[in-house]
Design an enzyme around this catalytic site. Structure first.
Site, PDB file in Angstrom:
ATOM      1  N   LEU A  59      18.837  46.315  40.228  1.00  0.00           N
ATOM      2  CA  LEU A  59      18.792  45.722  38.888  1.00  0.00           C
ATOM      3  C   LEU A  59      18.123  44.341  38.881  1.00  0.00           C
ATOM      4  CD1 LEU A  59      22.333  46.640  37.444  1.00  0.00           C
ATOM      5  CD2 LEU A  59      20.176  47.893  37.211  1.00  0.00           C
ATOM      6  N   LYS A  84      30.780  41.387  44.963  1.00  0.00           N
ATOM      7  CA  LYS A  84      32.171  41.155  44.536  1.00  0.00           C
ATOM      8  C   LYS A  84      33.033  40.383  45.528  1.00  0.00           C
ATOM      9  CE  LYS A  84      33.886  45.434  46.504  1.00  0.00           C
ATOM     10  NZ  LYS A  84      34.817  46.527  46.464  1.00  0.00           N
ATOM     11  N   SER A 124      36.969  41.549  35.512  1.00  0.00           N
ATOM     12  CA  SER A 124      38.011  41.389  36.523  1.00  0.00           C
ATOM     13  C   SER A 124      39.091  40.436  36.040  1.00  0.00           C
ATOM     14  CB  SER A 124      37.371  40.818  37.787  1.00  0.00           C
ATOM     15  OG  SER A 124      38.360  40.378  38.689  1.00  0.00           O
ATOM     16  N   ALA A 125      40.298  40.644  36.547  1.00  0.00           N
ATOM     17  CA  ALA A 125      41.390  39.709  36.276  1.00  0.00           C
ATOM     18  C   ALA A 125      41.093  38.329  36.836  1.00  0.00           C
ATOM     19  CB  ALA A 125      42.689  40.241  36.886  1.00  0.00           C
ATOM     20  N   TYR A 148      31.992  33.918  42.125  1.00  0.00           N
ATOM     21  CA  TYR A 148      32.091  35.324  41.712  1.00  0.00           C
ATOM     22  C   TYR A 148      32.735  35.416  40.331  1.00  0.00           C
ATOM     23  CZ  TYR A 148      34.205  39.944  41.230  1.00  0.00           C
ATOM     24  OH  TYR A 148      34.619  41.151  40.729  1.00  0.00           O
ATOM     25  N   LYS A 152      31.403  36.802  36.466  1.00  0.00           N
ATOM     26  CA  LYS A 152      32.077  37.766  35.570  1.00  0.00           C
ATOM     27  C   LYS A 152      32.255  37.156  34.178  1.00  0.00           C
ATOM     28  CE  LYS A 152      32.394  41.299  38.115  1.00  0.00           C
ATOM     29  NZ  LYS A 152      31.717  42.548  37.772  1.00  0.00           N
ATOM     30  N   ASN A 197      38.235  41.968  52.995  1.00  0.00           N
ATOM     31  CA  ASN A 197      38.798  40.772  52.356  1.00  0.00           C
ATOM     32  C   ASN A 197      40.083  41.111  51.633  1.00  0.00           C
ATOM     33  OD1 ASN A 197      36.493  39.037  52.900  1.00  0.00           O
ATOM     34  ND2 ASN A 197      35.402  40.340  51.443  1.00  0.00           N
ATOM     35  N   ARG A 291      45.987  31.492  51.980  1.00  0.00           N
ATOM     36  CA  ARG A 291      44.522  31.545  51.909  1.00  0.00           C
ATOM     37  C   ARG A 291      44.054  30.610  50.795  1.00  0.00           C
ATOM     38  NH1 ARG A 291      41.977  37.465  50.667  1.00  0.00           N
ATOM     39  NH2 ARG A 291      43.104  37.164  48.713  1.00  0.00           N
ATOM     40  N   GLY A 293      42.524  29.075  47.663  1.00  0.00           N
ATOM     41  CA  GLY A 293      42.158  29.644  46.372  1.00  0.00           C
ATOM     42  C   GLY A 293      43.102  30.731  45.879  1.00  0.00           C
TER      43      GLY A 293
HETATM   44  P1  NAD Z   1      31.288  48.258  45.179  1.00  0.00           P
HETATM   45  O1  NAD Z   1      30.564  47.187  45.924  1.00  0.00           O
HETATM   46  O2  NAD Z   1      31.896  49.366  45.954  1.00  0.00           O
HETATM   47  O3  NAD Z   1      30.314  48.903  44.080  1.00  0.00           O
HETATM   48  C1  NAD Z   1      29.282  48.182  43.464  1.00  0.00           C
HETATM   49  C2  NAD Z   1      28.010  48.981  43.624  1.00  0.00           C
HETATM   50  O4  NAD Z   1      26.941  48.274  42.987  1.00  0.00           O
HETATM   51  C3  NAD Z   1      27.611  49.161  45.091  1.00  0.00           C
HETATM   52  O5  NAD Z   1      27.348  50.522  45.324  1.00  0.00           O
HETATM   53  C4  NAD Z   1      26.362  48.314  45.243  1.00  0.00           C
HETATM   54  O6  NAD Z   1      25.464  48.853  46.187  1.00  0.00           O
HETATM   55  C5  NAD Z   1      25.806  48.318  43.820  1.00  0.00           C
HETATM   56  N1  NAD Z   1      24.968  47.161  43.491  1.00  0.00           N
HETATM   57  C6  NAD Z   1      25.244  45.850  43.666  1.00  0.00           C
HETATM   58  N2  NAD Z   1      24.239  45.088  43.229  1.00  0.00           N
HETATM   59  C7  NAD Z   1      23.282  45.937  42.760  1.00  0.00           C
HETATM   60  C8  NAD Z   1      22.006  45.763  42.193  1.00  0.00           C
HETATM   61  N3  NAD Z   1      21.458  44.537  42.038  1.00  0.00           N
HETATM   62  N4  NAD Z   1      21.296  46.854  41.819  1.00  0.00           N
HETATM   63  C9  NAD Z   1      21.817  48.100  41.985  1.00  0.00           C
HETATM   64  N5  NAD Z   1      23.020  48.328  42.522  1.00  0.00           N
HETATM   65  C10 NAD Z   1      23.749  47.256  42.905  1.00  0.00           C
HETATM   66  O7  NAD Z   1      32.374  47.532  44.271  1.00  0.00           O
HETATM   67  P2  NAD Z   1      33.559  48.173  43.418  1.00  0.00           P
HETATM   68  O8  NAD Z   1      34.827  47.781  44.049  1.00  0.00           O
HETATM   69  O9  NAD Z   1      33.288  49.584  43.118  1.00  0.00           O
HETATM   70  O10 NAD Z   1      33.417  47.310  42.099  1.00  0.00           O
HETATM   71  C11 NAD Z   1      32.722  47.778  40.958  1.00  0.00           C
HETATM   72  C12 NAD Z   1      32.722  46.694  39.899  1.00  0.00           C
HETATM   73  O11 NAD Z   1      34.061  46.350  39.586  1.00  0.00           O
HETATM   74  C13 NAD Z   1      32.043  45.403  40.310  1.00  0.00           C
HETATM   75  O12 NAD Z   1      31.344  44.898  39.200  1.00  0.00           O
HETATM   76  C14 NAD Z   1      33.198  44.506  40.680  1.00  0.00           C
HETATM   77  O13 NAD Z   1      32.861  43.142  40.502  1.00  0.00           O
HETATM   78  C15 NAD Z   1      34.252  44.955  39.699  1.00  0.00           C
HETATM   79  N6  NAD Z   1      35.623  44.699  40.149  1.00  0.00           N
HETATM   80  C16 NAD Z   1      36.035  45.190  41.358  1.00  0.00           C
HETATM   81  C17 NAD Z   1      37.329  44.922  41.783  1.00  0.00           C
HETATM   82  C18 NAD Z   1      37.801  45.417  43.130  1.00  0.00           C
HETATM   83  O14 NAD Z   1      38.808  44.897  43.626  1.00  0.00           O
HETATM   84  N7  NAD Z   1      37.194  46.401  43.741  1.00  0.00           N
HETATM   85  C19 NAD Z   1      38.202  44.171  40.987  1.00  0.00           C
HETATM   86  C20 NAD Z   1      37.757  43.712  39.752  1.00  0.00           C
HETATM   87  C21 NAD Z   1      36.454  43.989  39.348  1.00  0.00           C
HETATM   88  N1  UDP Z   2      46.416  39.250  51.427  1.00  0.00           N
HETATM   89  C1  UDP Z   2      47.002  39.092  52.685  1.00  0.00           C
HETATM   90  N2  UDP Z   2      46.273  39.453  53.778  1.00  0.00           N
HETATM   91  C2  UDP Z   2      45.007  39.950  53.708  1.00  0.00           C
HETATM   92  C3  UDP Z   2      44.432  40.117  52.415  1.00  0.00           C
HETATM   93  C4  UDP Z   2      45.167  39.750  51.306  1.00  0.00           C
HETATM   94  O1  UDP Z   2      48.131  38.641  52.789  1.00  0.00           O
HETATM   95  O2  UDP Z   2      44.397  40.242  54.740  1.00  0.00           O
HETATM   96  C5  UDP Z   2      47.200  38.912  50.236  1.00  0.00           C
HETATM   97  C6  UDP Z   2      46.583  37.859  49.336  1.00  0.00           C
HETATM   98  O3  UDP Z   2      46.988  36.556  49.743  1.00  0.00           O
HETATM   99  C7  UDP Z   2      47.129  38.249  47.958  1.00  0.00           C
HETATM  100  C8  UDP Z   2      47.248  39.773  48.047  1.00  0.00           C
HETATM  101  O4  UDP Z   2      47.274  40.078  49.449  1.00  0.00           O
HETATM  102  O5  UDP Z   2      48.435  37.717  47.784  1.00  0.00           O
HETATM  103  C9  UDP Z   2      46.081  40.505  47.398  1.00  0.00           C
HETATM  104  O6  UDP Z   2      44.867  40.006  47.950  1.00  0.00           O
HETATM  105  P1  UDP Z   2      43.464  40.680  47.616  1.00  0.00           P
HETATM  106  O7  UDP Z   2      42.410  39.865  48.304  1.00  0.00           O
HETATM  107  O8  UDP Z   2      43.543  42.133  47.935  1.00  0.00           O
HETATM  108  O9  UDP Z   2      43.352  40.568  46.013  1.00  0.00           O
HETATM  109  P2  UDP Z   2      43.204  39.261  45.084  1.00  0.00           P
HETATM  110  O10 UDP Z   2      43.806  38.102  45.804  1.00  0.00           O
HETATM  111  O11 UDP Z   2      41.748  39.119  44.864  1.00  0.00           O
HETATM  112  O12 UDP Z   2      43.957  39.610  43.851  1.00  0.00           O
END
Ligand code: NAD
Ligand code: UDP
Length: 338
Positions: A59, A84, A124-125, A148, A152, A197, A291, A293
């Site tokens: 994109l 992400k 995202s939250a 990040y 969003k 992560n 951790r 943040g």
């Molecule tokens: P993911 O990395 O598995 O999926 C994202 C996909 O987008 C990947 O396949 C990647 O290759 C593709 N991509 C990235 N940049 C691109 C670009 N410039 N052009 C084309 N493709 C591209 O992540 P996910 O966990 O499936 O997350 C999906 C969405 O949800 C993301 O926008 C992420 O920010 C959001 N989100 C994820 C979480 C989570 O914990 N997984 C939480 C909140 C929001």
């Molecule tokens: N966490 C942890 N060990 C890890 C990864 C995460 O204790 O290796 C904890 C983190 O401090 C948080 C919770 O698990 O309290 C969820 O973390 P995650 O990174 O999955 O989600 P986010 O913090 O982004 O909501």
């Protein structure tokens, strides 16, 4: 509907494609594979029983994005494509701005040029930062704490500005809490590159023997057992919400911003215990300092999603752990060995 799924080979996108295909939609997936594997496409075909239409597009490439949309005949776009990783975004903020904000800008421009006016966006939250109170409602103050999260928030605002100026444009903004779990087939799931992560994939890799122990970040939070509390949501419930969001856009003609969570707070140690029960494997851990943040407790008020989409989460933490473990144990090296 004919639907373009950007980021469709990623974790949440691939699960959403299964639900959309089951509901009879016609899909085209687009991805640049920056964080996913082509093996996902074979797995999707195995689950859905039909070939997957796919375009390899980045994109960030404006011309390629316009070409993707032009003449595609799409009724809607689902936009999952983003980088992400919070930590990485602090080290390389400009890459995150370019990929997430730049890519979204190109996509919106290409949609406008092609006359495609229906978008479901992955937010995202993280836009709530450290909320004043839980459960978090959608009207809580937005204050992001890392690049990040900033991408969003800016993307939500770009979409809001487009909706405000183009009355025909409809957007559903979905604020995910903590997606975990995998499809019940065990064929698709979360496959982070490098050390995970996030908590659930880390637990899975400890249980399967890829990593020795889990670090639990902080045992002194003001929570039920001193460890961080989050709202884990099964990725299949989340996937279903996207199909419901599309239906709501068609039905009501109005856009919305909704939380997608279960409304249940679960601590790190509660998740570890549930996972040990579901997998029958020990997950040894060490309590280590907090951790940077991190926040104590974040979970959703999911009432608005129920009201507007008719959606609510159905799968509990035991199902999340069972399905995450099935995926991990069937694919110990993720898609790498696939
Ligand atoms: P993911 O990395 O598995 O999926 C994202 C996909 O987008 C990947 O396949 C990647 O290759 C593709 N991509 C990235 N940049 C691109 C670009 N410039 N052009 C084309 N493709 C591209 O992540 P996910 O966990 O499936 O997350 C999906 C969405 O949800 C993301 O926008 C992420 O920010 C959001 N989100 C994820 C979480 C989570 O914990 N997984 C939480 C909140 C929001
Ligand atoms: N966490 C942890 N060990 C890890 C990864 C995460 O204790 O290796 C904890 C983190 O401090 C948080 C919770 O698990 O309290 C969820 O973390 P995650 O990174 O999955 O989600 P986010 O913090 O982004 O909501």
């Amino acid at each position: 509907m004919r639907i373009l799924v950007c980021g469709g080979s990623g974790y949440i996108g691939s699960h959403t494609c299964v639900v959309l295909a089951e509901r009879g939609h016609d899909l085209v997936l687009a991805d640049n594979f920056s964080n996913s594997s082509p093996v996902v496409l074979e797995r999707l075909q195995a689950i859905t029983g039909a070939p997957v239409a796919f375009r390899q597009v980045d994109l960030r490439d404006r011309a390629a994005t316009f070409d993707l949309l032009a003449g595609g005949g799409f009724d809607a776009v689902l936009h999952f494509a983003a980088l992400k990783a919070v930590g990485e975004s602090c080290e390389r903020p400009l890459d995150y701005f370019e990929n997430n904000i730049g890519g979204t800008l190109h996509l919106l421009q290409a949609m406008q040029a092609a006359g495609v006016k229906r978008l479901v966006f992955s937010s995202s939250a993280t836009v709530y930062g450290d909320p004043d109170r839980v459960p978090v409602r959608e009207d809580a103050p937005l204050r992001v704490t890392n690049p990040y999260g900033r991408t969003k928030l800016v993307m939500e605002q770009l979409i809001g500005d487009l909706v405000a100026t183009d009355p025909g444009f409809q957007a559903g903004v979905l604020r995910y809490f903590n997606p975990v779990g995998a499809h019940s087939s065990g064929l698709i799931g979360e496959d982070p590159s490098g050390p995970p992560n996030n908590l659930m994939p880390y637990i899975c890799q400890v249980a399967v023997g890829r990593r020795p122990r889990l670090n639990v970040f902080g045992g002194d939070w003001p929570t039920v057992d001193g460890t961080g509390v989050r709202d884990y949501i099964h990725v299949v419930d989340l996937a279903r919400a996207h199909a419901d969001a599309l239906d709501a856009l068609v039905r009501d003609g109005r856009g919305f911003t909704v939380n997608l969570g279960t409304g249940q707070g679960v601590s790190v140690l509660q998740l570890v215990q549930a996972f040990e029960r579901a997998s029958g494997r020990p997950v040894p851990y060490d309590l280590v300092p907090r951790r940077a943040g991190d926040v104590a407790e974040v979970y959703a008020d999911p009432a608005l999603a129920q009201q507007l989409l008719g959606w609510r989460a159905q799968l509990d933490v035991d199902a999340m752990c069972r399905d995450a473990w099935r995926w991990q144990s069937m694919n110990p090296e993720g898609y790498g060995a696939g």
